[in-house]
Write a protein that holds these residues in place. Structure first.
Motif, PDB file in Angstrom:
ATOM      1  N   GLN A  68     -22.643  18.440   3.621  1.00  0.00           N
ATOM      2  CA  GLN A  68     -21.916  19.599   3.050  1.00  0.00           C
ATOM      3  C   GLN A  68     -22.240  19.820   1.576  1.00  0.00           C
ATOM      4  O   GLN A  68     -22.073  20.901   1.052  1.00  0.00           O
ATOM      5  CB  GLN A  68     -20.406  19.354   3.133  1.00  0.00           C
ATOM      6  N   CYS A  69     -22.683  18.740   0.895  1.00  0.00           N
ATOM      7  CA  CYS A  69     -22.937  18.836  -0.561  1.00  0.00           C
ATOM      8  C   CYS A  69     -24.344  19.305  -0.864  1.00  0.00           C
ATOM      9  O   CYS A  69     -24.633  19.771  -1.951  1.00  0.00           O
ATOM     10  CB  CYS A  69     -22.817  17.475  -1.208  1.00  0.00           C
ATOM     11  N   ASN A  70     -25.233  19.078   0.056  1.00  0.00           N
ATOM     12  CA  ASN A  70     -26.647  19.242  -0.254  1.00  0.00           C
ATOM     13  C   ASN A  70     -27.129  20.614   0.194  1.00  0.00           C
ATOM     14  O   ASN A  70     -27.631  20.777   1.279  1.00  0.00           O
ATOM     15  CB  ASN A  70     -27.412  18.110   0.450  1.00  0.00           C
ATOM     16  N   LEU A  71     -26.955  21.593  -0.682  1.00  0.00           N
ATOM     17  CA  LEU A  71     -27.252  22.961  -0.271  1.00  0.00           C
ATOM     18  C   LEU A  71     -28.724  23.304  -0.385  1.00  0.00           C
ATOM     19  O   LEU A  71     -29.239  24.136   0.322  1.00  0.00           O
ATOM     20  CB  LEU A  71     -26.418  23.935  -1.101  1.00  0.00           C
ATOM     21  N   THR A  72     -29.412  22.652  -1.332  1.00  0.00           N
ATOM     22  CA  THR A  72     -30.806  22.988  -1.581  1.00  0.00           C
ATOM     23  C   THR A  72     -31.624  21.709  -1.560  1.00  0.00           C
ATOM     24  O   THR A  72     -31.202  20.711  -2.116  1.00  0.00           O
ATOM     25  CB  THR A  72     -30.962  23.609  -2.985  1.00  0.00           C
ATOM     26  N   GLY A  73     -32.766  21.717  -0.917  1.00  0.00           N
ATOM     27  CA  GLY A  73     -33.525  20.468  -0.814  1.00  0.00           C
ATOM     28  C   GLY A  73     -34.920  20.549  -1.399  1.00  0.00           C
ATOM     29  O   GLY A  73     -35.577  21.584  -1.319  1.00  0.00           O
ATOM     30  N   GLY A  74     -35.378  19.433  -2.005  1.00  0.00           N
ATOM     31  CA  GLY A  74     -36.778  19.301  -2.369  1.00  0.00           C
ATOM     32  C   GLY A  74     -37.147  19.752  -3.767  1.00  0.00           C
ATOM     33  O   GLY A  74     -36.540  20.670  -4.318  1.00  0.00           O
ATOM     34  N   ILE A  75     -38.168  19.077  -4.312  1.00  0.00           N
ATOM     35  CA  ILE A  75     -38.531  19.353  -5.713  1.00  0.00           C
ATOM     36  C   ILE A  75     -39.178  20.732  -5.892  1.00  0.00           C
ATOM     37  O   ILE A  75     -39.209  21.253  -6.998  1.00  0.00           O
ATOM     38  CB  ILE A  75     -39.437  18.252  -6.320  1.00  0.00           C
ATOM     39  N   ASP A  76     -39.633  21.338  -4.808  1.00  0.00           N
ATOM     40  CA  ASP A  76     -40.199  22.686  -4.954  1.00  0.00           C
ATOM     41  C   ASP A  76     -39.125  23.704  -5.298  1.00  0.00           C
ATOM     42  O   ASP A  76     -39.420  24.808  -5.757  1.00  0.00           O
ATOM     43  CB  ASP A  76     -40.939  23.095  -3.677  1.00  0.00           C
ATOM     44  N   GLU A  77     -37.882  23.336  -5.055  1.00  0.00           N
ATOM     45  CA  GLU A  77     -36.757  24.231  -5.395  1.00  0.00           C
ATOM     46  C   GLU A  77     -36.450  24.224  -6.893  1.00  0.00           C
ATOM     47  O   GLU A  77     -35.662  25.039  -7.371  1.00  0.00           O
ATOM     48  CB  GLU A  77     -35.479  23.788  -4.654  1.00  0.00           C
ATOM     49  N   LEU A  78     -37.027  23.261  -7.622  1.00  0.00           N
ATOM     50  CA  LEU A  78     -36.685  23.155  -9.044  1.00  0.00           C
ATOM     51  C   LEU A  78     -37.316  24.301  -9.827  1.00  0.00           C
ATOM     52  O   LEU A  78     -38.483  24.648  -9.598  1.00  0.00           O
ATOM     53  CB  LEU A  78     -37.202  21.823  -9.605  1.00  0.00           C
ATOM     54  N   PRO A  79     -36.571  24.897 -10.751  1.00  0.00           N
ATOM     55  CA  PRO A  79     -37.149  25.967 -11.564  1.00  0.00           C
ATOM     56  C   PRO A  79     -38.157  25.404 -12.582  1.00  0.00           C
ATOM     57  O   PRO A  79     -38.248  24.180 -12.754  1.00  0.00           O
ATOM     58  CB  PRO A  79     -35.923  26.541 -12.287  1.00  0.00           C
ATOM     59  N   VAL A  80     -38.859  26.260 -13.310  1.00  0.00           N
ATOM     60  CA  VAL A  80     -39.866  25.753 -14.256  1.00  0.00           C
ATOM     61  C   VAL A  80     -39.225  25.160 -15.519  1.00  0.00           C
ATOM     62  O   VAL A  80     -39.817  24.302 -16.175  1.00  0.00           O
ATOM     63  CB  VAL A  80     -40.884  26.847 -14.656  1.00  0.00           C
ATOM     64  N   LYS A  81     -38.043  25.617 -15.833  1.00  0.00           N
ATOM     65  CA  LYS A  81     -37.310  25.074 -16.989  1.00  0.00           C
ATOM     66  C   LYS A  81     -35.874  24.816 -16.572  1.00  0.00           C
ATOM     67  O   LYS A  81     -35.316  25.580 -15.790  1.00  0.00           O
ATOM     68  CB  LYS A  81     -37.289  26.104 -18.116  1.00  0.00           C
ATOM     69  N   ILE A  82     -35.286  23.738 -17.101  1.00  0.00           N
ATOM     70  CA  ILE A  82     -33.887  23.453 -16.761  1.00  0.00           C
ATOM     71  C   ILE A  82     -33.111  23.299 -18.059  1.00  0.00           C
ATOM     72  O   ILE A  82     -33.547  22.590 -18.976  1.00  0.00           O
ATOM     73  CB  ILE A  82     -33.774  22.159 -15.927  1.00  0.00           C
ATOM     74  N   SER A  83     -31.966  23.958 -18.126  1.00  0.00           N
ATOM     75  CA  SER A  83     -31.177  23.851 -19.352  1.00  0.00           C
ATOM     76  C   SER A  83     -30.498  22.480 -19.419  1.00  0.00           C
ATOM     77  O   SER A  83     -30.657  21.730 -20.373  1.00  0.00           O
ATOM     78  CB  SER A  83     -30.186  25.022 -19.355  1.00  0.00           C
ATOM     79  N   THR A  84     -29.741  22.110 -18.376  1.00  0.00           N
ATOM     80  CA  THR A  84     -29.081  20.797 -18.362  1.00  0.00           C
ATOM     81  C   THR A  84     -29.357  20.126 -17.029  1.00  0.00           C
ATOM     82  O   THR A  84     -29.001  20.658 -15.965  1.00  0.00           O
ATOM     83  CB  THR A  84     -27.554  20.968 -18.543  1.00  0.00           C
ATOM     84  N   LEU A  85     -29.969  18.941 -17.095  1.00  0.00           N
ATOM     85  CA  LEU A  85     -30.322  18.211 -15.876  1.00  0.00           C
ATOM     86  C   LEU A  85     -29.498  16.927 -15.792  1.00  0.00           C
ATOM     87  O   LEU A  85     -29.429  16.161 -16.754  1.00  0.00           O
ATOM     88  CB  LEU A  85     -31.810  17.835 -15.895  1.00  0.00           C
ATOM     89  N   ILE A  86     -28.903  16.716 -14.628  1.00  0.00           N
ATOM     90  CA  ILE A  86     -28.173  15.475 -14.399  1.00  0.00           C
ATOM     91  C   ILE A  86     -28.863  14.704 -13.285  1.00  0.00           C
ATOM     92  O   ILE A  86     -29.136  15.263 -12.211  1.00  0.00           O
ATOM     93  CB  ILE A  86     -26.704  15.769 -14.052  1.00  0.00           C
TER      94      ILE A  86
END
Ligand SMILES: Cc1cc2nc3c(=O)[nH]c(=O)nc-3n(C[C@H](O)[C@H](O)[C@H](O)COP(=O)(O)OP(=O)(O)OC[C@H]3O[C@@H](n4cnc5c(N)ncnc54)[C@H](O)[C@@H]3O)c2cc1C
Length: 435
Positions: A22-40
């Protein structure tokens, strides 16, 4: 004996009625944007509490997990909550920081307990929180006397509430003859850990946090100007990073890896018990612990039909075939009436010890971090995760009693605790002979 524990599911009992997917809505590193403001990094209680705080303050937040949210301790633990004023911690703390700092840290521990209960209530998180206290059994009359002195001391300095339980009254607390009396901490409680994790995920998602998993960070760096997070072949520029990987901190995060001692803890769940036996185990619905170094921790399931029983294991790997029989033996020493009870689930995970027995949070070389709960992290990860976020937001409410404590390692320690089996055996020897 082996026959009776076969056919168990090798996964946390909690996951049967709390689906982590239920928590994992998006999967995989290809989903990552080119820049991230805050990464946890790490989607457990620490990372999600931090994410929630940051998102509610208007930050754009992405949480990544190498596996899935709750894969670490947060959806595997025993669910027992207390202020964590345990024997080893008290001694270790005083030796490292002196009495006045130790007292301040203990005060904060008490505050954290209240924080968690209020947080769950105010956010209406459905996680079977049961406020019935915990009985800690004594292994000898000497340990009973010591626990009385300790409880009186803690009552005086941090107002810890306690109720002495002499051996003659033990049956009112626990359906066992095993202990030599003990002490009840009425403000302790327990919850369903995976439901709490899912509750946190939902709050974070509602606040606009994006959770991406599986996505393993393979390195982080800061050159004084730019922060880069590596995800295998992808490198992503990040505004701020928080490392919240606790007992799952790997060599890819080498500074932290060298400061965390991962220790395996394992748990078994019984099948639904005969109602008359189940009702007698914890007549007042209490959770349980023991007044020794390697004491097991256990509690009824929320419906009171099963016993969930956990403890340290000497196994480095997740060998349920070995730790499940060991735990079952220990459980039936305490409750001989469970000798015919079948085990339905067995699982384990790693907790994160630190060399000074306290959690650590702060910033190292431009990278924020929060970790090291020494086996008691439900309340502390929730609270210090939030505090780490407030520090990232540069808000003064993020101040804690742990600020500025040196996050130390030891010479030749590379993150693999080769010395652990010797220490655990020593603690087991000390527990056995009441030294
Ligand atoms: C078996 C067991 C029993 C326990 N019982 C209790 C208890 O009864 N009471 C109590 O208070 N505490 C208990 N604990 C401890 C408690 O569960 C933890 O302290 C707490 O969950 C820590 O939360 P966290 O968010 O800091 O870390 P975790 O929940 O461990 O999450 C860390 C996450 O980081 C991820 N990660 C690691 N490396 C990377 C990477 N490179 N890239 C991306 N993601 C990464 C992992 O996949 C993991 O999901 C227990 C723990 C275990 C294992």
């Amino acid at each position: 004996m082996a026959k009776k524990i076969n056919n168990f599911k090798h996964k946390p009992f909690w996951w049967d009625d709390a689906k982590l997917e239920q928590c994992n809505l998006t999967g995989g590193i290809d989903e990552l944007p080119v820049k991230i403001s805050t990464l946890i990094v790490g989607a457990g209680y620490s990372g999600l509490s931090a994410a929630l705080t940051l998102a509610r303050a208007g930050r754009e937040v992405i949480v990544v997990d190498a596996e899935m949210p709750g894969f670490g301790g947060s959806a595997r633990n025993g669910g027992l909550i207390g202020p964590t004023l345990h024997k080893l911690g008290l001694k270790g703390l005083t030796a490292a920081y002196g009495e006045s700092k130790t007292t301040a840290i203990l005060h904060e521990s008490m505050k954290i307990l209240v924080y968690l209960k209020e947080f769950i209530k105010s956010e209406a998180i459905d996680c079977d929180l049961i406020l019935k206290g915990r009985f800690y059994g004594a292994y000898s009359t000497k340990s009973y006397d010591e626990s009385m002195r300790r409880s009186e001391y803690l009552n005086k300095i941090v107002d810890l509430q306690f109720e002495p339980v002499p051996k003659s009254e033990q049956y009112q607390q626990i359906g066992s003859d095993f202990y030599h009396g003990g002490v009840v901490y009425p403000d302790d409680s327990y919850l369903q850990p995976a439901k709490y994790l899912i509750g946190l995920c939902k709050l974070a998602l509602d606040a606009g946090v994006k959770i991406i998993a599986p996505a393993r960070v393979t390195g982080v760096e800061y050159d004084g100007n730019r922060r880069i997070a590596h995800f295998g072949h992808r490198q992503i520029e990040v505004g701020q990073i928080l490392i919240a990987t606790n007992g799952y901190t790997g060599p890819e995060l080498s500074y932290f890896h060298k400061r965390i001692i991962p220790i395996r803890s394992a748990v078994i769940a019984t099948e639904e018990l005969d109602p008359s036996i189940a009702a007698g185990l914890s007549p007042k619905g209490r959770g349980f612990g023991g007044l020794s170094r390697l004491a097991p921790y256990y509690r009824p399931s929320a419906d009171g039909k099963r016993l969930i029983f956990g403890g340290r294991t000497f196994e480095v790997k997740d060998r349920a075939d070995r730790y499940a029989p060991d735990l079952k033996r220990l459980m039936t020493r305490i409750f001989p009436q469970l000798s015919n009870a079948r085990i339905s689930h067995a699982w384990s995970g790693t907790v994160a010890y630190t060399f000074d027995h306290v959690p650590h949070l702060g910033e190292h070389d431009g990278i924020h971090y929060v970790m090291g709960y020494c086996g008691s992290g439900i309340a502390r990860a929730s609270y210090y995760g939030r505090m780490a976020a407030l520090k990232m937001l540069d808000q003064s409410e993020g101040k804690t009693e742990l600020d500025g404590l040196e996050f130390s390692t030891r010479p030749l320690y590379s993150g693999k605790p080769w010395f652990l089996p010797y220490i655990l055996r020593w603690h087991s020897f000390v527990d056995r002979f009441g030294l």
